[in-house]
Design a protein around this motif. Sequence first.
Motif, PDB file in Angstrom:
ATOM      1  N   PHE A   7      10.863 -17.196   9.690  1.00 26.39           N
ATOM      2  CA  PHE A   7      11.498 -18.186   8.825  1.00 26.39           C
ATOM      3  C   PHE A   7      12.346 -17.447   7.800  1.00 26.39           C
ATOM      4  O   PHE A   7      11.976 -16.364   7.350  1.00 26.39           O
ATOM      5  CB  PHE A   7      10.455 -19.020   8.085  1.00 26.39           C
ATOM      6  CG  PHE A   7       9.629 -19.899   8.969  1.00 26.39           C
ATOM      7  CD1 PHE A   7      10.165 -21.060   9.509  1.00 26.39           C
ATOM      8  CD2 PHE A   7       8.320 -19.578   9.261  1.00 26.39           C
ATOM      9  CE1 PHE A   7       9.407 -21.884  10.322  1.00 26.39           C
ATOM     10  CE2 PHE A   7       7.549 -20.394  10.074  1.00 26.39           C
ATOM     11  CZ  PHE A   7       8.093 -21.546  10.612  1.00 26.39           C
ATOM     12  N   PRO A   8      13.463 -18.029   7.393  1.00 25.09           N
ATOM     13  CA  PRO A   8      14.267 -17.406   6.333  1.00 25.09           C
ATOM     14  C   PRO A   8      13.445 -17.321   5.042  1.00 25.09           C
ATOM     15  O   PRO A   8      12.640 -18.212   4.750  1.00 25.09           O
ATOM     16  CB  PRO A   8      15.447 -18.370   6.161  1.00 25.09           C
ATOM     17  CG  PRO A   8      15.463 -19.228   7.367  1.00 25.09           C
ATOM     18  CD  PRO A   8      14.063 -19.267   7.894  1.00 25.09           C
ATOM     19  N   HIS A  88      16.760 -28.039   5.240  1.00 20.84           N
ATOM     20  CA  HIS A  88      17.210 -26.645   5.273  1.00 20.84           C
ATOM     21  C   HIS A  88      17.965 -26.386   6.585  1.00 20.84           C
ATOM     22  O   HIS A  88      17.554 -26.861   7.652  1.00 20.84           O
ATOM     23  CB  HIS A  88      16.001 -25.707   5.157  1.00 20.84           C
ATOM     24  CG  HIS A  88      16.384 -24.291   4.916  1.00 20.84           C
ATOM     25  ND1 HIS A  88      16.791 -23.453   5.936  1.00 20.84           N
ATOM     26  CD2 HIS A  88      16.445 -23.565   3.779  1.00 20.84           C
ATOM     27  CE1 HIS A  88      17.064 -22.260   5.430  1.00 20.84           C
ATOM     28  NE2 HIS A  88      16.870 -22.302   4.125  1.00 20.84           N
ATOM     29  N   HIS A  90      17.953 -24.026   8.567  1.00 19.93           N
ATOM     30  CA  HIS A  90      17.143 -23.371   9.609  1.00 19.93           C
ATOM     31  C   HIS A  90      16.684 -24.360  10.670  1.00 19.93           C
ATOM     32  O   HIS A  90      16.641 -24.020  11.853  1.00 19.93           O
ATOM     33  CB  HIS A  90      15.934 -22.678   8.975  1.00 19.93           C
ATOM     34  CG  HIS A  90      14.989 -22.112   9.985  1.00 19.93           C
ATOM     35  ND1 HIS A  90      15.292 -21.016  10.753  1.00 19.93           N
ATOM     36  CD2 HIS A  90      13.747 -22.519  10.377  1.00 19.93           C
ATOM     37  CE1 HIS A  90      14.281 -20.750  11.569  1.00 19.93           C
ATOM     38  NE2 HIS A  90      13.328 -21.648  11.354  1.00 19.93           N
ATOM     39  N   THR A  93      18.758 -24.911  13.763  1.00 17.95           N
ATOM     40  CA  THR A  93      18.836 -23.851  14.775  1.00 17.95           C
ATOM     41  C   THR A  93      17.764 -23.997  15.846  1.00 17.95           C
ATOM     42  O   THR A  93      17.789 -23.265  16.828  1.00 17.95           O
ATOM     43  CB  THR A  93      18.697 -22.459  14.124  1.00 17.95           C
ATOM     44  OG1 THR A  93      17.371 -22.316  13.600  1.00 17.95           O
ATOM     45  CG2 THR A  93      19.722 -22.268  13.019  1.00 17.95           C
TER      46      THR A  93
END
Length: 124
Positions: A7-8, A88, A90, A93
């Motif tokens: 995870f970022p 978010h 993320h 993706t």
Amino acid sequence: MADTLPFPDDLIELQQRLHEARAEHTALCRALPWSVEPLPGWPGTAHPHTGEVTGGREASPGYTPEQEAEEKRLWDLVRDLSIAVSTHPHWGTLAKDAGLVKARMELKQHPKAQPDAAGVAEAA
């Protein structure tokens, strides 16, 4: 949980802040009077055989303006952090399937996203 997804860092930090804000809001609400506005209490009901009184409430003095402002501030923070986590970039993706739900649940349990993870990281 050794098999955590990547995870970022900013998403992990947002999730950690969300956990902390939600815990702080919950703790505050438990300490506040049961009613926002002043309301009278009511008596409980006595059990016919034991005489034990259950139910009922003491009168509520209501929230002070400071308590009301703090509860609103924390609730707004929880809401804003929830939105930030759920929107978010993320998440865009990942495939829109059961894996997305699994990833979201894994983020909630991620070791670095727990409320006490910041203190642990600073101590290390």
